[in-house]
Design an enzyme around this catalytic site. Structure first.
Site, PDB file in Angstrom:
ATOM      1  N   LYS A   1       0.832  -1.206   0.000  1.00  0.00           N
ATOM      2  CA  LYS A   1       0.000   0.000   0.000  1.00  0.00           C
ATOM      3  C   LYS A   1       0.865   1.254   0.000  1.00  0.00           C
ATOM      4  CE  LYS A   1      -2.032   1.602   3.705  1.00  0.00           C
ATOM      5  NZ  LYS A   1      -2.939   1.806   4.860  1.00  0.00           N
TER       6      LYS A   1
ATOM      7  N   ASP B   1      -6.355   0.775   0.507  1.00  0.00           N
ATOM      8  CA  ASP B   1      -6.538   1.065   1.925  1.00  0.00           C
ATOM      9  C   ASP B   1      -7.926   0.588   2.333  1.00  0.00           C
ATOM     10  OD1 ASP B   1      -8.317   2.966   0.942  1.00  0.00           O
ATOM     11  OD2 ASP B   1      -7.432   4.648   2.040  1.00  0.00           O
TER      12      ASP B   1
END
Length: 234
Positions: free
Chosen positions: A128, A146
């Site tokens: 991420k 996310d």
């Protein structure tokens, strides 16, 4: 959506949703402030379990004291803890920054590498964070999965996957690679402003027509409008 939606139909619906979100959020971008790849890497690591606004508030002091990886790697632990203290989990975050900076100095000459494989080997950096840095600091397309992104793609019926890596790959197959970074921004902005985890503003949603989860939140336009936020998390 019809239970028998074809693959082609899914791709068309997904891309239609993204086009509408593009029009809805023309200013969509990374909401973390940064001036270079090192700053973005650091503030993204710091943003875990806190808000972008709080990270942005400590950023000027942090980088005035430690403008690059070499300076941060040599930081006094107590001083660094004092700066990042308002973000919570300050001891763990300080440890992450010290290790991350030291690794950049040792293995990459103090520079942030523009490659996913290199980024994810750095202490405290997962896919991420790596994709945030690649997409926003280097212009290399990446999908940032996310909590908002994962929630929305499942609500939209784009995938049933829950593992972030599997989500990333599944969604990547629906869109041209060049769109990945902005797609991430559009969904994250929508998740922060309208499509909340609890009580999504369905009655004030521009993509309600194409969303199979329409009705999870209030559909009355007046009630839904009260749930719409004009900016991301405070």
């Amino acid at each position: 959506m019809p239970a028998a939606e074809t693959r082609t139909g899914l791709v068309r619906r997904a891309r239609k949703i993204d086009r509408v979100l593009t029009e809805t959020y023309p200013d969509a971008r990374c909401e973390l402030d940064f001036a270079n790849p090192f700053e973005l890497l650091v503030v993204t690591v710091l943003s875990a379990q806190t808000t972008d606004k709080r990270v942005n508030a400590v950023r000027p002091t942090l980088f005035a004291a430690y403008p690059d990886a070499k300076a941060m790697a040599a930081a006094d632990r107590a001083t660094l803890e004092g700066i990042v203290g308002p973000l919570g989990f300050f001891r763990a975050k300080t440890e992450s920054l010290l290790k991350l900076s030291a690794a950049l100095v040792e293995h990459h000459g103090g520079e942030v590498p523009p490659r996913l494989d290199d980024l994810v080997k750095l202490p405290g950096v997962g896919r991420k964070t790596a994709n945030v840095v690649l997409g926003n600091a280097f212009g290399i397309p990446g999908i940032t999965v996310d909590t908002h992104f994962g929630r929305l793609v499942r609500r939209f019926g784009w995938t049933e996957e829950t593992d972030p890596v599997k989500v990333e790959h599944a969604i990547g197959e629906l869109f041209p690679k060049k769109d990945w970074t902005m797609l991430s921004h559009h969904l994250i902005w929508h998740g922060r402003r309208r499509c909340h985890a609890r009580n999504p503003a369905c009655g004030a949603c521009p993509i309600a027509t194409w969303c199979p989860a329409y009705g999870e939140g209030p559909t009355d336009p007046v009630a839904a409008a009260k749930l719409v936020k004009t900016e991301g998390r405070a």
